[in-house]
Scaffold this motif. Sequence first.
Motif, PDB file in Angstrom:
ATOM      1  N   VAL A  41       0.847  -1.196   0.000  1.00 39.27           N
ATOM      2  CA  VAL A  41       0.000   0.000   0.000  1.00 39.27           C
ATOM      3  C   VAL A  41       0.883   1.246   0.000  1.00 39.27           C
ATOM      4  O   VAL A  41       0.607   2.222  -0.706  1.00 39.27           O
ATOM      5  N   GLY A  42       1.970   1.212   0.779  1.00 41.91           N
ATOM      6  CA  GLY A  42       2.904   2.334   0.800  1.00 41.91           C
ATOM      7  C   GLY A  42       3.555   2.557  -0.549  1.00 41.91           C
ATOM      8  O   GLY A  42       3.748   3.698  -0.986  1.00 41.91           O
ATOM      9  N   LEU A  43       3.888   1.464  -1.236  1.00 45.48           N
ATOM     10  CA  LEU A  43       4.478   1.582  -2.575  1.00 45.48           C
ATOM     11  C   LEU A  43       3.458   2.184  -3.539  1.00 45.48           C
ATOM     12  O   LEU A  43       3.793   3.056  -4.351  1.00 45.48           O
ATOM     13  N   ALA A  44       2.203   1.736  -3.449  1.00 43.32           N
ATOM     14  CA  ALA A  44       1.147   2.273  -4.314  1.00 43.32           C
ATOM     15  C   ALA A  44       0.889   3.750  -4.048  1.00 43.32           C
ATOM     16  O   ALA A  44       0.436   4.478  -4.932  1.00 43.32           O
ATOM     17  N   ASN A  45       1.185   4.197  -2.831  1.00 42.00           N
ATOM     18  CA  ASN A  45       1.047   5.606  -2.465  1.00 42.00           C
ATOM     19  C   ASN A  45       2.358   6.369  -2.654  1.00 42.00           C
ATOM     20  O   ASN A  45       2.616   7.357  -1.961  1.00 42.00           O
ATOM     21  N   TYR A  46       3.176   5.879  -3.578  1.00 41.91           N
ATOM     22  CA  TYR A  46       4.426   6.537  -3.973  1.00 41.91           C
ATOM     23  C   TYR A  46       5.369   6.763  -2.788  1.00 41.91           C
ATOM     24  O   TYR A  46       5.951   7.838  -2.627  1.00 41.91           O
ATOM     25  N   GLY A  47       5.498   5.720  -1.952  1.00 45.84           N
ATOM     26  CA  GLY A  47       6.500   5.749  -0.893  1.00 45.84           C
ATOM     27  C   GLY A  47       6.032   6.298   0.429  1.00 45.84           C
ATOM     28  O   GLY A  47       6.830   6.447   1.353  1.00 45.84           O
ATOM     29  N   LYS A  48       4.721   6.591   0.558  1.00 47.95           N
ATOM     30  CA  LYS A  48       4.179   7.076   1.826  1.00 47.95           C
ATOM     31  C   LYS A  48       3.570   5.897   2.580  1.00 47.95           C
ATOM     32  O   LYS A  48       2.580   5.326   2.153  1.00 47.95           O
ATOM     33  N   PHE A  49       4.169   5.551   3.709  1.00 47.75           N
ATOM     34  CA  PHE A  49       3.761   4.370   4.462  1.00 47.75           C
ATOM     35  C   PHE A  49       3.015   4.781   5.729  1.00 47.75           C
ATOM     36  O   PHE A  49       3.448   5.685   6.449  1.00 47.75           O
ATOM     37  N   SER A  50       1.894   4.123   5.987  1.00 48.24           N
ATOM     38  CA  SER A  50       1.150   4.346   7.226  1.00 48.24           C
ATOM     39  C   SER A  50       0.365   3.082   7.553  1.00 48.24           C
ATOM     40  O   SER A  50       0.259   2.171   6.734  1.00 48.24           O
ATOM     41  N   ASP A  51      -0.184   3.035   8.757  1.00 50.10           N
ATOM     42  CA  ASP A  51      -0.881   1.832   9.220  1.00 50.10           C
ATOM     43  C   ASP A  51      -2.160   1.589   8.417  1.00 50.10           C
ATOM     44  O   ASP A  51      -2.788   2.527   7.918  1.00 50.10           O
ATOM     45  N   LEU A  52      -2.521   0.336   8.334  1.00 47.64           N
ATOM     46  CA  LEU A  52      -3.815  -0.001   7.745  1.00 47.64           C
ATOM     47  C   LEU A  52      -4.917   0.461   8.697  1.00 47.64           C
ATOM     48  O   LEU A  52      -4.745   0.486   9.915  1.00 47.64           O
ATOM     49  N   LYS A  53      -6.067   0.820   8.129  1.00 40.52           N
ATOM     50  CA  LYS A  53      -7.200   1.265   8.942  1.00 40.52           C
ATOM     51  C   LYS A  53      -8.274   0.180   8.942  1.00 40.52           C
ATOM     52  O   LYS A  53      -8.662  -0.311   7.888  1.00 40.52           O
ATOM     53  N   TYR A  54      -8.726  -0.135  10.150  1.00 39.02           N
ATOM     54  CA  TYR A  54      -9.749  -1.165  10.303  1.00 39.02           C
ATOM     55  C   TYR A  54     -11.086  -0.587  10.765  1.00 39.02           C
ATOM     56  O   TYR A  54     -12.099  -1.276  10.708  1.00 39.02           O
ATOM     57  N   ILE A  55     -11.086   0.642  11.250  1.00 40.01           N
ATOM     58  CA  ILE A  55     -12.306   1.220  11.818  1.00 40.01           C
ATOM     59  C   ILE A  55     -12.531   2.616  11.253  1.00 40.01           C
ATOM     60  O   ILE A  55     -11.587   3.300  10.848  1.00 40.01           O
ATOM     61  N   VAL A  56     -13.801   3.040  11.234  1.00 34.87           N
ATOM     62  CA  VAL A  56     -14.131   4.374  10.738  1.00 34.87           C
ATOM     63  C   VAL A  56     -14.590   5.294  11.860  1.00 34.87           C
ATOM     64  O   VAL A  56     -14.749   6.481  11.641  1.00 34.87           O
ATOM     65  N   ASN A  57     -14.782   4.762  13.070  1.00 40.00           N
ATOM     66  CA  ASN A  57     -15.180   5.605  14.197  1.00 40.00           C
ATOM     67  C   ASN A  57     -14.101   6.645  14.460  1.00 40.00           C
ATOM     68  O   ASN A  57     -12.968   6.314  14.793  1.00 40.00           O
ATOM     69  N   THR A  58     -14.459   7.910  14.355  1.00 39.73           N
ATOM     70  CA  THR A  58     -13.471   8.979  14.514  1.00 39.73           C
ATOM     71  C   THR A  58     -12.839   8.955  15.893  1.00 39.73           C
ATOM     72  O   THR A  58     -11.630   9.086  16.041  1.00 39.73           O
TER      73      THR A  58
END
Length: 756
Positions: free
Chosen positions: A454-471
């Motif tokens: 996912v980080g590669l697909a975002n042109y080198g920006k890596f962050s955690d996967l999101k599992y929830i939408v509750n703010t």
Amino acid sequence: MLKKIKLKYFFIFFIVLLFLFSLFLLKIYSSYKPKELIKKIDYSQVVYDRNGTILTAFLNKDEQWHIKSENEIPEILKEAVIFYEDKKFYKHSGIDYLRIVKSLFNNLTGGKKMGASTISMQVVKLLEPAKRTYLNKIIELAKVKKLENELSKDEILRLYLNNVPYGSNIIGYSTAIKLYFNKEVQDLSYGEASLLAILPNSPGILNLKKNNEKLLEKRNFLLKRMADKKIIDQQQLKFALFEKLPTKIHYFENKTPQFSYFIKNKYTDKNITTTLDYKLHFKIENLVRDYSNNMKQIGINNAAALVIDNKTNEVLAYVASQNYKDKKNHSEIDGLQIKRSPASLLKPFLYALSIDDGLISSESLYPDVPIYFNNFYPKNSDNKFRGMVRIEEALIKSLNIPFIKLLEDYKVDRFFYFLENIDKYGDDNFNKYGLSLILGTREMKAVDIAKLYVGLANYGKFSDLKYIVNTNINKNFSDNIESKLISSGASYLTLETLSKVVRPDNEKLYSDEKPISWKTGTSFGLRDAWAVGVSPDYTILVWLGNFSNKPISTLSGVNTAGNLLFKIFNIVELKPKSFAKPNDNLRQIEIDEKTGYRKFYDIESKFIEYPKEAKLLRISPYLKKIFVDKNNKIIDSRNENFIDAKEKIILEYPVEVANYYYENSQDVGINRNVKIAYPTNNLSITLPKDFSGYQKLSIKLYNPNKEFLYWYLDNKYIGFLNDEEKLFDLEAGQHKFTIVTADGKRDEVNFKILKK
């Protein structure tokens, strides 16, 4: 006179007693904290998909189904409950004094018993159940006043409906609607609303296995009274009276067991809305199950798949195993959360990092020949060697040796800590992996491998996967800090290379129509088959293997996992598009055509795209400037004819490469100086033992001209030989081998022999 005095003291005593009792009630009032009690309510934990579908509901500590509804309460339920329980709910301040007087009078005179509790008073009982005594009832009045002062009427009504019992182990209106009627809250009918209004008064009256004439009679009586008061019209009454009572409990289906347990263990909130799209997940789950059933015929019993939205990092589908009910094959295991060998899936990231580091361009040559890295002798999966290959081709074909050599150049510790920065396992011992790190010896979770892509697909920006939408949950539980670890240019060039990977079987036909960058991997010992594909919108990961770790001879990242990958892509994204070129992050550089490194010598060259943020590309390690005389013989400044010497650029590959070409009778115009091919310098060699004792060490030379050479072992003269290979019986410990040519040139290696 005495009588008056007694009356006076009695009056004083009464006033004092009343004052003390008032102080007591005031203390009760001030110490009562309804909002704190509300926080302690033990609701069931419920996991929802992004569209509100219940994925899994868990019993609370008291083994009750107790869902906290945060949605709008249906108006028909409000009307029925208020009409039945507390008609003046919105008018009184929590206590209906007239009703209390009437109830007390009827109780004292033997009249018809009636309850005096308002909805607010019932909420106090629900928050703090207490024995029904007159004193407790009076204390309850003080608490009701505090409740009314701190909460609005709508909040009190919601609190009542969320916590009132509905029979069996069912608590709360939302739970009752789901389990009794198997429908959504907003779909509640008048008949059902009336039933829910009367049930809390006598929850034990509902018997699903017997006739419920008494309950039906009470419900219908309420409906008719509501019609009399014009709360419902005659048409609504007619249809409501025809409604049947529930005959069974529709228990919650555990739609995503492993995912829901993962969420339950990760977050403590009661209502958790996840990023999962259950409709999509369900389709992929069925596909994985059917595909896995076919794979069982060749010994592959387990499978898992993951779909992620690249734009948001949200997990849309989470198929943790091929079938949760397949207990025979341990399918209750969450295959996306266990650590397994990532095999070759890490190569694209070393490729991108090495571009940014100025070590390679996509055109750079790297050796694919037999090489000893200390005591590590790697091979390609097909047991073939190709000589010098372009590193882009090495990535497309997933060759091991070029990437092991590249990792040696990039440095193991740097790549190790890049991975550690992504998955945060807390491991700091990179030495235990060595160069085999690039082949997957550091085990990783599938979700963390997906995070890399996912980080590669975002042109080198890596962050955690999101599992929830509750703010609020995201804020409290996620430290989702974005890290720019690879340049946009290097990411794009890597994705372009991965788009050229040959697809399995009939999927080749769609490579132009459906451009997907993808990579496969098959772990050592044939235990894991991986395929990961990325488009600008989605990342999809597939794993096949056995949770028992039993090896599978037919396992293949390309053919078994790859086929499933593209079948999932056909569901998720019918028309994927290509990655957009980040023109602002790329520039043209000039490289030599022969070896693919920065142009330095005056030889044929070409221009290629290269990241602007990358370090200066190194010059070729294989090109060398020499001086030759008129007979094209190499000379140096000590030669008397050096003044007339001419410059010449030649290829001088490492000795292992030169020896490979020599042994395969290939003349590629490389330097033909004599070298020691094996062992390499500072190599530690463990000699195996058989029935006849320890094996001998084979010393090999690269000697294309078959010159006679002086051989020395541990400074002892062996002979003047033109052999290319010779066996030696060596003791354990340090050794040194030296060769000297007739004209005085020498090569020397130090190595260590280990015997066990």
